[in-house]
Design an enzyme around this catalytic site. Sequence first.
Site, PDB file in Angstrom:
ATOM      1  N   GLN A 157     -11.033   3.730   9.662  1.00 23.20           N
ATOM      2  CA  GLN A 157      -9.691   4.416   9.985  1.00 23.20           C
ATOM      3  C   GLN A 157      -8.982   4.621   8.611  1.00 23.20           C
ATOM      4  OE1 GLN A 157      -8.562   5.455  12.511  1.00 23.20           O
ATOM      5  NE2 GLN A 157     -10.244   5.269  13.797  1.00 23.20           N
ATOM      6  N   SER A 158      -9.647   4.999   7.454  1.00 25.18           N
ATOM      7  CA  SER A 158      -8.958   5.354   6.289  1.00 25.18           C
ATOM      8  C   SER A 158      -8.163   6.584   6.263  1.00 25.18           C
ATOM      9  CB  SER A 158     -10.135   5.601   5.073  1.00 25.18           C
ATOM     10  OG  SER A 158      -9.537   6.149   3.882  1.00 25.18           O
ATOM     11  N   ASN A 159      -6.951   6.393   5.961  1.00 26.97           N
ATOM     12  CA  ASN A 159      -6.005   7.429   5.932  1.00 26.97           C
ATOM     13  C   ASN A 159      -6.378   8.287   4.606  1.00 26.97           C
ATOM     14  OD1 ASN A 159      -3.924   6.396   8.049  1.00 26.97           O
ATOM     15  ND2 ASN A 159      -3.961   4.817   6.566  1.00 26.97           N
TER      16      ASN A 159
END
Length: 321
Positions: free
Chosen positions: A73-75
Amino acid sequence: MRPLPRVRMADLPTPVDELPRLSEHLKGPRIIVKRDDQTGLAFGGNKTRKLEYLVADARQKQARTLITAGAVQSNHCRQTAAAAARFGFDCVLVLTGERPGQYSGNLLLDRLFGAEIVWSTREEREHTLVEVFEQAVSARRAPYLIPYGGSNAIGAAAYVFAIEELISQQIQPDWIVFASSSGGTQAGMVVGARVFNLQGKILGISIDERSNVLSQRVANLANEIANVLGEDLLFAPEEILVNEAYLGEGYGVMGTAEREAIELFARHEGLLLDPVYTGRAAAGMIDLIRQGYFTQDNTVLFWHTGGTPALFAHQYQSKLG
Ligand SMILES: *Cc1c(COP(=O)(O)O)cnc(C)c1O
């Protein structure tokens, strides 16, 4: 200061808003928020600022493919994928973890922006990244490697200028509180504070690292930024403020503290935080307010670093609903 090449993609300056109802609820000091969740690129966040300099550097080096890595879920990966789409690069993301059955949140957006995704385990990820890079070189795709969180000196320098921006908004908080992880945001801020003479204290709430490790990393990076900008400055880990009391159950695990912070911001201000970074940092700030860490006449600026798409990640639905 030596100028750095930059492309424009962020909506700047980001607004600074008052949070009077939250402040009253906590019976605490004045709380204000710097809205870097409103930087404008694909739901915004702190990586947009860094990418203005990283993309400019990639262009200057005639790269055609942006490669970076991060969590599922890396921004940072989502914003890099969006920046690649916007400026006409290919994008390859090395994501650590299990490929989920259902794509949601940031991961859904990565695919929408056309990024190629390579899955890796935690143990293999450095090796996988090198492999992906070398394959791109052999395939003549002219790759440009962006580190975790966009946190090298070029990316992190963006937060030197973010401090200049804050000062130009006539804002001089006593404290700046925010989520600190790969350390680039904090390193840029401490350099900016020195260069532009910001008086307030800069307190990083650590998301996933012991404070001695993170403060050392931030100091090193701050020294590299100063070097890139041609500023004769030196930073020591002892002067970097990092709080490690809110690591909770580990990276990306939303606990009761993060959930309470998300709810308080939502119900008192109509403002959204994320489960991984800003929720944890806000939980830290709220706890520090309750402990009387700040004085009542202080102005505490919560620097919102973005991350809201993770609110819609499948893994957090049952805990938030
Ligand atoms: C990446 C990120 C951070 C941490 O910033 P660093 O520069 O890596 O320390 C904080 N908040 C959000 C929402 C992020 O995506």
